[in-house]
Design a protein around this motif. Sequence first.
Motif, PDB file in Angstrom:
ATOM      1  N   UNK A   1       0.738  -1.182   0.107  1.00  0.00           N
ATOM      2  CA  UNK A   1       0.177   0.038   0.046  1.00  0.00           C
ATOM      3  C   UNK A   1       1.016   1.176   0.028  1.00  0.00           C
ATOM      4  N   UNK A   2       0.377   2.244  -0.528  1.00  0.00           N
ATOM      5  CA  UNK A   2       1.040   3.764  -0.675  1.00  0.00           C
ATOM      6  C   UNK A   2       0.783   4.288   0.661  1.00  0.00           C
ATOM      7  N   UNK A   3       1.850   4.924   1.395  1.00  0.00           N
ATOM      8  CA  UNK A   3       1.411   5.853   2.501  1.00  0.00           C
ATOM      9  C   UNK A   3       0.685   6.985   2.280  1.00  0.00           C
ATOM     10  N   UNK A   4      -0.300   7.219   2.907  1.00  0.00           N
ATOM     11  CA  UNK A   4      -1.407   8.136   2.505  1.00  0.00           C
ATOM     12  C   UNK A   4      -1.227   9.597   3.251  1.00  0.00           C
ATOM     13  N   UNK A   5       0.051   9.604   4.263  1.00  0.00           N
ATOM     14  CA  UNK A   5       0.106  10.849   4.831  1.00  0.00           C
ATOM     15  C   UNK A   5       1.220  10.833   5.805  1.00  0.00           C
ATOM     16  N   UNK A   6       1.636  11.984   6.689  1.00  0.00           N
ATOM     17  CA  UNK A   6       2.451  11.654   7.819  1.00  0.00           C
ATOM     18  C   UNK A   6       1.972  11.039   8.873  1.00  0.00           C
ATOM     19  N   UNK A   7       0.589  11.060   9.036  1.00  0.00           N
ATOM     20  CA  UNK A   7      -0.083  10.366  10.334  1.00  0.00           C
ATOM     21  C   UNK A   7       0.424   8.803  10.164  1.00  0.00           C
ATOM     22  N   UNK A   8      -0.027   8.353   9.101  1.00  0.00           N
ATOM     23  CA  UNK A   8       0.417   7.025   8.540  1.00  0.00           C
ATOM     24  C   UNK A   8       1.935   6.758   8.887  1.00  0.00           C
ATOM     25  N   UNK A   9       2.567   7.438   8.384  1.00  0.00           N
ATOM     26  CA  UNK A   9       4.233   7.104   8.186  1.00  0.00           C
ATOM     27  C   UNK A   9       4.680   7.122   9.825  1.00  0.00           C
ATOM     28  N   UNK A  10       4.055   8.158  10.549  1.00  0.00           N
ATOM     29  CA  UNK A  10       4.576   8.275  11.901  1.00  0.00           C
ATOM     30  C   UNK A  10       4.027   6.880  12.799  1.00  0.00           C
ATOM     31  N   UNK A  11       2.934   6.544  12.579  1.00  0.00           N
ATOM     32  CA  UNK A  11       2.464   5.315  13.285  1.00  0.00           C
ATOM     33  C   UNK A  11       3.056   4.115  12.989  1.00  0.00           C
ATOM     34  N   UNK A  12       3.460   4.017  11.507  1.00  0.00           N
ATOM     35  CA  UNK A  12       4.459   2.755  11.166  1.00  0.00           C
ATOM     36  C   UNK A  12       5.515   2.984  11.786  1.00  0.00           C
ATOM     37  N   UNK A  13       6.538   3.903  11.886  1.00  0.00           N
ATOM     38  CA  UNK A  13       7.680   4.181  12.335  1.00  0.00           C
ATOM     39  C   UNK A  13       7.763   3.535  13.654  1.00  0.00           C
ATOM     40  N   UNK A  14       6.602   4.104  14.525  1.00  0.00           N
ATOM     41  CA  UNK A  14       6.415   3.746  16.022  1.00  0.00           C
ATOM     42  C   UNK A  14       6.063   2.396  16.215  1.00  0.00           C
ATOM     43  N   UNK A  15       5.073   1.817  15.505  1.00  0.00           N
ATOM     44  CA  UNK A  15       4.501   0.562  15.619  1.00  0.00           C
ATOM     45  C   UNK A  15       5.655  -0.536  15.278  1.00  0.00           C
ATOM     46  N   UNK A  16       6.451  -0.240  14.090  1.00  0.00           N
ATOM     47  CA  UNK A  16       7.312  -1.329  13.627  1.00  0.00           C
ATOM     48  C   UNK A  16       8.749  -0.787  14.058  1.00  0.00           C
ATOM     49  N   UNK A  17       8.901  -0.005  15.118  1.00  0.00           N
ATOM     50  CA  UNK A  17      10.216   0.302  15.508  1.00  0.00           C
ATOM     51  C   UNK A  17      11.254   0.613  14.584  1.00  0.00           C
TER      52      UNK A  17
END
Length: 525
Positions: free
Chosen positions: A364-380
């Motif tokens: 999937x494509x990243x749909x914005x900073x909120x999603x990118x931030x969540x992925x970075x945190x949850x995926x460490x």
Amino acid sequence: MDLVFRDADVVDGTGGASYRADVAIEGGRIAAIVKEGAAAGCQRPTARRVVDAEGLVLSPGFIDMHAHSDLALLRDPDHSAKAAQGVTLEVLGQDGLSYAPVDDRTLAEVRRAITGWNGSGDDIDFDWRTVGEYLDRLDRGIAVNAAYLVPQGTVRMYAVGWEDRPATESELDHMRRLVAEGMEQGAVGMSSGLTYTPGMYAKDAELTELCRVVAGYGGYYCPHHRSYGAGALEAYGEMVRLTREAGCALHLAHATMNFGVNEGRAPELLALLDAALDAGADISLDTYPYTPGCTTLVAVLPSWAGEGGPEAVLARLRDDATAERIRHHLEVVGSDGCHGVPVDWDTIEISGVSEGSLGDWVGRRVDGWATARRLLLEDRLGTTILQHVGHEENVRTIMRHRVHTGGSDGILQGTKPHPRAYGTFPRYLGRYARDLGVLSLEECVAHLTSRPAARLGLRDRGVIREGNVADLVLFDPDTVAAGSTYEAPRALPTGIPHVLVGGTFVMEDGRRTDALPGRSVRRGR
């Protein structure tokens, strides 16, 4: 003889015209080449095994000048991702980040930093700390051969840490010693990742000093330079000037011109390189034959967000005010981690995650900073991405250049890796040489064999010549093609029935054998 390839069309790696011949192997080396129509009295070689090569091309094994198989070679003895492509030698330690030289602290930090490239390493026994010990580990037996670059970012992590500041004189001396020891133990040069922390914190003066050490051992510098987007030409020019001052050979890693600001500008890059070459510079480069790039999601963040290491990055991402500052740099200013270009989230596709619960994001494509931030945190910070920012015209223009070589830049981790990891070399042969005629077959093979061998200083590889090591590929020029696609990135290539490493079949009749003849290839040996 051990083996004879009978009636092969030999494309010998020199770039010269192909010829028909029998090629005999004995003791892991090319023992005899008998060309069709040889003088009367010249007997055709016989062997315990004869392979009918009628209609097939025999070439030297391909050399992957930019590989990320540092742990994969140890984790996966099969390693068909490269063996099936005809790759017989990979150059590891790329982009300034790898696993030697390290102490215990640095090893833990670098494992965290490049989990997205190579996995966490929980399945690996890290029983080495020095470059020499890592190469010794490879010598226990791997699928294909491997050379190693001292990773400058890891060296800085070891000697300085994750601080964005100039190194002290004692720290610089420490880095010089680490680079010298790595070169003495067999490294072929040094790499940098100058859009990755902490290597990007090094200024030119520091890099020049380390390059002087590399030059003293006859090695080369392989930088992922400071920008492939805004300021790309200036970044290339910086590396040319720096290495000329240091007296060091330069090999430009994945030498692309990406992002909208560089569409159609490949001739400007080549003009810059030609001027330097004509003035006496020692320069080469590698590329992959695709337009998207591949990296980790955390890599696009601004450099200041990476100061202090992975845990400090996560702390900044958790803080709303700091996260907003990161977003502003990404979307408005243009992050130095994203090559000075404001991020276009539509170009970023998730290719892999470390946390299994996030698997639905892959593809999937990243749909914005909120999603990118969540992925970075949850995926460490373990998320890998494809970045769809390249230009086909630039790709074709650069691959024609006189100092071009092939490099996959293949990250083997993730559910949906970039297809270049499995398809780079057959794609060069099939799509760009046979189908599009961008290169002749003879030129293409030379780009993938003798040119990289010359850069690595290997006098007995890269060309089919009597006495040379029998790293060889037999392929069908009419059917050779990359099987990997963006939808099926791990599909193996077609049209490559046989691959030999040191005279031993690693691919036989299109299937991987259980042989592990690969070893480290060390500078000066």
